[in-house]
Motif scaffolding. Structure first.
Motif, PDB file in Angstrom:
ATOM      1  N   HIS A   1       1.154   8.865  -6.502  1.00 39.58           N
ATOM      2  CA  HIS A   1       1.984  10.067  -6.368  1.00 39.58           C
ATOM      3  C   HIS A   1       1.797  10.808  -5.045  1.00 39.58           C
ATOM      4  N   LYS A   2       1.502  10.065  -3.985  1.00 41.10           N
ATOM      5  CA  LYS A   2       1.455  10.676  -2.657  1.00 41.10           C
ATOM      6  C   LYS A   2       2.885  10.881  -2.193  1.00 41.10           C
ATOM      7  N   PRO A   3       3.135  11.943  -1.459  1.00 44.39           N
ATOM      8  CA  PRO A   3       4.482  12.094  -0.883  1.00 44.39           C
ATOM      9  C   PRO A   3       4.790  10.888   0.014  1.00 44.39           C
ATOM     10  N   TYR A   4       6.038  10.452  -0.004  1.00 45.10           N
ATOM     11  CA  TYR A   4       6.430   9.266   0.747  1.00 45.10           C
ATOM     12  C   TYR A   4       6.076   9.390   2.225  1.00 45.10           C
TER      13      TYR A   4
ATOM     14  N   LYS B   1       0.830  -1.207   0.000  1.00 45.71           N
ATOM     15  CA  LYS B   1       0.000   0.000   0.000  1.00 45.71           C
ATOM     16  C   LYS B   1       0.862   1.254   0.000  1.00 45.71           C
ATOM     17  N   VAL B   2       1.879   1.289   0.847  1.00 42.69           N
ATOM     18  CA  VAL B   2       2.757   2.464   0.909  1.00 42.69           C
ATOM     19  C   VAL B   2       3.484   2.646  -0.423  1.00 42.69           C
ATOM     20  N   VAL B   3       3.984   1.566  -0.985  1.00 44.69           N
ATOM     21  CA  VAL B   3       4.695   1.638  -2.274  1.00 44.69           C
ATOM     22  C   VAL B   3       3.748   2.116  -3.372  1.00 44.69           C
ATOM     23  N   GLU B   4       2.556   1.551  -3.444  1.00 47.29           N
ATOM     24  CA  GLU B   4       1.592   1.959  -4.475  1.00 47.29           C
ATOM     25  C   GLU B   4       1.162   3.415  -4.296  1.00 47.29           C
ATOM     26  N   ASP B   5       0.886   3.790  -3.048  1.00 50.08           N
ATOM     27  CA  ASP B   5       0.499   5.186  -2.808  1.00 50.08           C
ATOM     28  C   ASP B   5       1.593   6.138  -3.280  1.00 50.08           C
ATOM     29  N   THR B   6       2.833   5.768  -3.045  1.00 48.68           N
ATOM     30  CA  THR B   6       3.954   6.631  -3.401  1.00 48.68           C
ATOM     31  C   THR B   6       4.197   6.648  -4.911  1.00 48.68           C
TER      32      THR B   6
END
Length: 139
Positions: free
Chosen positions: A119-122, A110-115
């Motif tokens: 294009h969410k900030p890490y 989820k964190v990898v996909e969001d980033t």
């Protein structure tokens, strides 16, 4: 003996042509340069030309074209490792088994996909991942 000398000359000419083709594959492809060569050059603090030479020696022409796809996979895998470290998933899941490995994998993804995909900030994506980990720990 003359035939053997001629064959060696032909082989040298072909080899030189192959090296030039490989060099052109890299230099003429913006994605390979920007997403493969430049990041490795920066990480290793090597000149671009040295990194190009390494790829020319280690890859054939077809594999050079595929390096862009490998870069995408590497970006996701490396970010996943960073998430594991930043969220302590290697400790929490792998060693202490405080949350199931499957759950840790889903949080990392989820964190990898969001980033990368959304294009969410890490830091923002990591904050969401941290909340998910904490919720699982408190269950």
């Amino acid at each position: 003996m003359k035939d053997l000398t001629d064959l060696k000359k032909i082989d040298e000419i072909q080899c030189k042509g192959t090296l030039e083709q490989k060099y052109n594959i890299i230099k003429d492809n913006r994605y390979i340069m920007e997403e493969v060569i430049v990041p490795i050059s920066k990480a290793l603090k090597l000149p671009l030309e040295e990194v190009i030479e390494i790829f020319i020696k280690k890859y054939d022409g077809t594999a050079l074209y595929e390096t862009h796809a490998f870069a995408e996979q590497a970006r996701m895998a490396c970010l996943g490792r960073k998430v594991d470290i930043d969220l302590g998933l290697c400790w929490i899941s792998d060693f202490f088994e405080l949350i199931p490995r499957e759950e840790a994998d889903l949080i990392r993804k989820k964190v990898v996909e969001d980033t990368l995909m959304h294009h969410k900030p890490y830091r923002e994506a990591l904050k969401i991942g941290r909340k998910l980990v904490i919720n699982l720990l408190k269950k």
